[in-house]
Motif scaffolding. Structure first.
Motif, PDB file in Angstrom:
ATOM      1  N   ILE A  24      46.432  39.218  82.334  1.00  0.00           N
ATOM      2  CA  ILE A  24      45.439  39.283  81.262  1.00  0.00           C
ATOM      3  C   ILE A  24      44.066  39.596  81.833  1.00  0.00           C
ATOM      4  CG2 ILE A  24      44.133  37.830  79.665  1.00  0.00           C
ATOM      5  CD1 ILE A  24      46.619  38.882  78.403  1.00  0.00           C
ATOM      6  N   ARG A  25      43.711  38.929  82.957  1.00  0.00           N
ATOM      7  CA  ARG A  25      42.420  39.214  83.578  1.00  0.00           C
ATOM      8  C   ARG A  25      42.349  40.652  84.071  1.00  0.00           C
ATOM      9  NH1 ARG A  25      41.575  36.686  87.999  1.00  0.00           N
ATOM     10  NH2 ARG A  25      43.501  35.483  88.252  1.00  0.00           N
ATOM     11  N   LEU A  26      43.480  41.175  84.531  1.00  0.00           N
ATOM     12  CA  LEU A  26      43.531  42.577  84.947  1.00  0.00           C
ATOM     13  C   LEU A  26      43.292  43.495  83.751  1.00  0.00           C
ATOM     14  CD1 LEU A  26      44.115  44.828  87.000  1.00  0.00           C
ATOM     15  CD2 LEU A  26      46.561  44.517  86.512  1.00  0.00           C
ATOM     16  N   LEU A  27      43.941  43.204  82.632  1.00  0.00           N
ATOM     17  CA  LEU A  27      43.748  44.022  81.432  1.00  0.00           C
ATOM     18  C   LEU A  27      42.298  43.963  80.956  1.00  0.00           C
ATOM     19  CD1 LEU A  27      46.988  43.180  79.390  1.00  0.00           C
ATOM     20  CD2 LEU A  27      46.503  45.259  80.705  1.00  0.00           C
ATOM     21  N   GLU A  28      41.722  42.781  80.986  1.00  0.00           N
ATOM     22  CA  GLU A  28      40.321  42.642  80.570  1.00  0.00           C
ATOM     23  C   GLU A  28      39.397  43.437  81.495  1.00  0.00           C
ATOM     24  OE1 GLU A  28      40.350  38.225  78.477  1.00  0.00           O
ATOM     25  OE2 GLU A  28      40.144  38.375  80.662  1.00  0.00           O
ATOM     26  N   ILE A  30      40.265  46.130  83.221  1.00  0.00           N
ATOM     27  CA  ILE A  30      40.480  47.556  82.941  1.00  0.00           C
ATOM     28  C   ILE A  30      39.655  47.974  81.730  1.00  0.00           C
ATOM     29  CG2 ILE A  30      42.186  49.234  82.108  1.00  0.00           C
ATOM     30  CD1 ILE A  30      44.272  47.747  83.813  1.00  0.00           C
ATOM     31  N   GLU A  31      39.645  47.128  80.701  1.00  0.00           N
ATOM     32  CA  GLU A  31      38.860  47.427  79.503  1.00  0.00           C
ATOM     33  C   GLU A  31      37.371  47.498  79.831  1.00  0.00           C
ATOM     34  OE1 GLU A  31      38.423  47.894  75.188  1.00  0.00           O
ATOM     35  OE2 GLU A  31      39.842  48.417  76.767  1.00  0.00           O
ATOM     36  N   THR A  78      41.246  54.943  83.104  1.00  0.00           N
ATOM     37  CA  THR A  78      42.324  54.147  82.522  1.00  0.00           C
ATOM     38  C   THR A  78      41.725  53.234  81.460  1.00  0.00           C
ATOM     39  OG1 THR A  78      43.328  54.130  84.711  1.00  0.00           O
ATOM     40  CG2 THR A  78      44.290  52.679  83.069  1.00  0.00           C
ATOM     41  N   ARG A  79      42.439  53.039  80.356  1.00  0.00           N
ATOM     42  CA  ARG A  79      41.933  52.181  79.298  1.00  0.00           C
ATOM     43  C   ARG A  79      43.090  51.467  78.606  1.00  0.00           C
ATOM     44  NH1 ARG A  79      40.198  56.883  74.936  1.00  0.00           N
ATOM     45  NH2 ARG A  79      42.339  57.477  74.309  1.00  0.00           N
TER      46      ARG A  79
END
Length: 271
Positions: A24-28, A30-31, A78-79
């Protein structure tokens, strides 16, 4: 003061967990940064580990969570997809309720007979239930066919509308898993069991051929890691020799097939 239960929330599909705190922290990240490399530094994770996590999430999710953006002055990036943003929001909302529930459980356990010992026993049980696998390739499938033999079972696995895999397991294993048409399973394939092929006219005995393009090539002095984009946000990892990469003429964007025997597919049923 009673010991506190601090849990690590995982978001599950019917196939098992695919989102946790680190992802989740990785996804955040990336965003926020629009880049896998920058997001990996922020978490922190190695660049390779970050990409492996993104590949695993996209393979297990109903829809891709992360997508590449091409072009532009910055050369692309990347998004998160809309589905990815929804998953992050869901995780953070549930996380608050989850921790509150654990706090209430710890307080109740401490007041009950056994006190702190009951809480520690519960923590040990949760750790034993954690699932890990060394298989790099984990593909979410639906059992689409079963063919019973005298010794083995042939299991047909629907990956998507156009792709079906085949696995061969023993009768005893099939009975233990309780396999049935329509059941959701994970197909696990070790990266070292995946061979690569570039000639569509080549005849081979392997049951499974997943055609795609080389998305990433990490070459080493002896072995090289090849990531193949097979469409639908899914990828397959193969580890082959450096000489094989040169012989096949592989490069990013090359058309290639990930090939593996049905006997090399391990099935996992969760729940």
């Amino acid at each position: 003061m009673p010991p506190r239960l601090v849990g690590k929330l995982e978001v599950n599909t019917e196939l098992g967990s695919f989102l946790g705190d680190t992802r989740i922290r990785l996804l955040e990240a990336i965003e926020q940064h629009g880049s896998i490399s920058q997001a990996a530094k922020h978490v922190p994770l190695s660049y390779k580990t970050a990409w492996d996590a993104v590949d695993a999430m996209n393979n297990l999710a109903e829809q891709p969570l992360v997508e590449r953006v091409a072009g532009g002055r910055q050369g692309g990036g990347t998004r998160l997809t809309d589905h990815g943003r929804s998953m992050v929001a869901l995780y953070r909302a549930v996380e608050l309720e989850y921790q509150a529930a654990l706090d209430r459980l710890a307080a109740q356990a401490h007041e009950a007979e056994g006190g702190a010992h009951s809480v520690r026993s519960f923590q040990q049980l949760l750790r034993r239930m954690a699932f890990r696998t060394s298989a790099r390739n984990q593909l979410a499938c639906t059992v689409s066919g079963l063919r019973e033999g005298e010794v083995d079972y042939e299991i047909y696995l629907r990956l998507d509308e156009r792709t079906e895999l085949k696995a061969v397991i023993t009768r005893e294993s099939a009975q233990t898993l309780g396999l049935a048409i329509g059941m959701q399973v994970l197909a696990l394939i070790k990266s070292s069991s995946v061979l690569l092929m570039t000639d569509p006219d080549q005849r081979i005995s392997a049951d499974n051929q997943l055609w795609g393009t080389v998305a990433r090539l990490h070459e080493g002095p002896v072995n090289s890691e090849v990531k193949i984009d097979i469409g639908g946000g899914r990828t397959v990892i193969a580890v082959i020799t450096h000489d094989s990469v040169q012989h096949l003429g592989l490069a990013e964007g090359s058309t290639v097939a990930a090939v593996f025997q049905a006997s090399n597919v391990i099935l996992l049923v969760l729940g």
